[in-house]
Design a protein around this motif. Sequence first.
Motif, PDB file in Angstrom:
ATOM      1  N   ALA A  74       0.823  -1.221   0.000  1.00 51.20           N
ATOM      2  CA  ALA A  74       0.000   0.000   0.000  1.00 51.20           C
ATOM      3  C   ALA A  74       0.855   1.269   0.000  1.00 51.20           C
ATOM      4  CB  ALA A  74      -0.918  -0.002   1.222  1.00 51.20           C
ATOM      5  N   GLU A  75       2.130   1.131   0.357  1.00 51.02           N
ATOM      6  CA  GLU A  75       2.993   2.315   0.438  1.00 51.02           C
ATOM      7  C   GLU A  75       3.749   2.608  -0.868  1.00 51.02           C
ATOM      8  OE1 GLU A  75       4.225   2.197   5.126  1.00 51.02           O
ATOM      9  OE2 GLU A  75       4.971   0.576   3.849  1.00 51.02           O
ATOM     10  N   VAL A  76       3.633   1.723  -1.842  1.00 51.56           N
ATOM     11  CA  VAL A  76       4.408   1.888  -3.081  1.00 51.56           C
ATOM     12  C   VAL A  76       4.162   3.246  -3.766  1.00 51.56           C
ATOM     13  CG1 VAL A  76       4.763   0.969  -5.407  1.00 51.56           C
ATOM     14  CG2 VAL A  76       4.711  -0.571  -3.448  1.00 51.56           C
ATOM     15  N   PRO A  77       2.905   3.751  -3.804  1.00 51.72           N
ATOM     16  CA  PRO A  77       2.714   5.052  -4.470  1.00 51.72           C
ATOM     17  C   PRO A  77       3.548   6.171  -3.845  1.00 51.72           C
ATOM     18  CG  PRO A  77       0.604   3.960  -4.146  1.00 51.72           C
ATOM     19  CD  PRO A  77       1.617   3.146  -3.390  1.00 51.72           C
ATOM     20  N   GLN A  78       3.940   6.036  -2.589  1.00 47.68           N
ATOM     21  CA  GLN A  78       4.786   7.066  -1.961  1.00 47.68           C
ATOM     22  C   GLN A  78       6.104   7.225  -2.715  1.00 47.68           C
ATOM     23  OE1 GLN A  78       5.149   5.690   2.082  1.00 47.68           O
ATOM     24  NE2 GLN A  78       3.060   6.329   2.615  1.00 47.68           N
ATOM     25  N   ASP A 124       5.011 -10.137  -1.869  1.00 47.47           N
ATOM     26  CA  ASP A 124       4.715 -11.521  -1.516  1.00 47.47           C
ATOM     27  C   ASP A 124       3.346 -11.612  -0.836  1.00 47.47           C
ATOM     28  OD1 ASP A 124       5.019 -10.464   0.967  1.00 47.47           O
ATOM     29  OD2 ASP A 124       6.880 -11.528   1.448  1.00 47.47           O
ATOM     30  N   GLY A 125       2.508 -10.666  -1.122  1.00 50.37           N
ATOM     31  CA  GLY A 125       1.189 -10.608  -0.501  1.00 50.37           C
ATOM     32  C   GLY A 125       0.997  -9.239   0.121  1.00 50.37           C
ATOM     33  N   THR A 126       1.815  -8.920   1.122  1.00 56.60           N
ATOM     34  CA  THR A 126       1.735  -7.578   1.723  1.00 56.60           C
ATOM     35  C   THR A 126       3.073  -6.846   1.613  1.00 56.60           C
ATOM     36  OG1 THR A 126       2.161  -8.618   3.852  1.00 56.60           O
ATOM     37  CG2 THR A 126      -0.125  -8.008   3.373  1.00 56.60           C
ATOM     38  N   ALA A 127       4.184  -7.540   1.921  1.00 60.01           N
ATOM     39  CA  ALA A 127       5.488  -6.870   1.879  1.00 60.01           C
ATOM     40  C   ALA A 127       5.999  -6.810   0.437  1.00 60.01           C
ATOM     41  CB  ALA A 127       6.492  -7.609   2.758  1.00 60.01           C
ATOM     42  N   VAL A 128       6.618  -5.685   0.122  1.00 62.33           N
ATOM     43  CA  VAL A 128       7.152  -5.481  -1.218  1.00 62.33           C
ATOM     44  C   VAL A 128       8.485  -6.194  -1.360  1.00 62.33           C
ATOM     45  CG1 VAL A 128       8.192  -3.670  -2.644  1.00 62.33           C
ATOM     46  CG2 VAL A 128       5.932  -3.342  -1.653  1.00 62.33           C
ATOM     47  N   HIS A 186      13.084   7.952   7.728  1.00 72.72           N
ATOM     48  CA  HIS A 186      12.009   8.712   8.400  1.00 72.72           C
ATOM     49  C   HIS A 186      10.627   8.487   7.801  1.00 72.72           C
ATOM     50  CE1 HIS A 186      15.170  10.892  10.482  1.00 72.72           C
ATOM     51  NE2 HIS A 186      15.754  11.083   9.315  1.00 72.72           N
ATOM     52  N   GLY A 187      10.509   7.659   6.786  1.00 72.24           N
ATOM     53  CA  GLY A 187       9.194   7.432   6.191  1.00 72.24           C
ATOM     54  C   GLY A 187       8.778   8.575   5.279  1.00 72.24           C
ATOM     55  N   PHE A 188       7.475   8.656   5.005  1.00 66.32           N
ATOM     56  CA  PHE A 188       6.971   9.623   4.025  1.00 66.32           C
ATOM     57  C   PHE A 188       6.871  11.051   4.575  1.00 66.32           C
ATOM     58  CE2 PHE A 188       3.469  11.632   1.592  1.00 66.32           C
ATOM     59  CZ  PHE A 188       4.092  11.615   0.346  1.00 66.32           C
ATOM     60  N   GLY A 222       0.245  10.041   1.826  1.00 61.30           N
ATOM     61  CA  GLY A 222       0.391  10.320   0.407  1.00 61.30           C
ATOM     62  C   GLY A 222      -0.885  10.180  -0.401  1.00 61.30           C
ATOM     63  N   ALA A 223      -2.000   9.860   0.255  1.00 64.85           N
ATOM     64  CA  ALA A 223      -3.277   9.809  -0.469  1.00 64.85           C
ATOM     65  C   ALA A 223      -3.752  11.233  -0.742  1.00 64.85           C
ATOM     66  CB  ALA A 223      -4.316   9.062   0.357  1.00 64.85           C
TER      67      ALA A 223
END
Length: 255
Positions: A74-78, A124-128, A186-188, A222-223
């Motif tokens: 879910a974080e890939v678009p970031q 692999d399902g959830t983790a990239v 630090h994340g997004f 990022g949404a």
Amino acid sequence: MNPRRIGAVVHELGEVDSTQTIARDLADARAPEGTVVVAEHQRAGRGRSGRAWLDRPGENLLFSVLLRPPIQAAEVPQLGLLASVAVAEAVEDLTRLRPGIKWPNDLVFDDRKFAGLLAEAASDGTAVTRVILGIGINVNQRRFPIDLATRATSLALARGAPADRRHLLDRVLGRLEHWYDVYLDHGFKPIHPEWSRRAVTLGRPVIAGGIRGTAVGLDHDGALLVRDLADRTHRDLRGSSVSSAGREGDRAPRG
Ligand code: BTN
């Protein structure tokens, strides 16, 4: 400048189908994170939402970067938002022009697009397990197909002079390295204000995620926040394709 991780290995190719496919094959063969594939021309360049990405041979920058971030699907678009900031900064450094970012990660001058980004991930399902970040920048192209002529531009058209593609690639990779390191630490959160202050979409009418309304901001992850006519706020998180079969979803080259 020679970035440490991103661009430590660069495959410079002539004519290819798509640098995305070549980068994916290199990922399958365990290429290191940060491997870059750059081509002079793509026969079947891919854009977002199944669209084609067209180029004129030898005029533009067409490249893909292999990343293996420890994030959820879910974080890939970031990463697309992050990369749009990196491209904007690199272009500004090189040309002194100030690009805008159109949701989610189109680079524009006066509403005309000159660069686009595509993040294709496998999970692999959830983790990239990997992301192939594809970046196309119209650098020295001055003529476009008739259907794009009023919507597309290039650095050469915007500044009235050609630009050095190699210098631009080096700068983009340098800024990408910087923001990717920040993101891993630090994340997004630190990317959010950088994207927002360059955004041309905020305050404008949009149709996002099927909702017609006004873009009012970027949420913490990022949404895009869209306020509809009834004053309800919706979220739209787009910008990537994620496949859980271990391979990025291939798209039809034209749409
Ligand atoms: C968009 O639709 O805006 C995204 C365009 C991404 C194009 C780049 S060019 C290099 C890489 N290889 C591809 O086939 N697509 C991306």
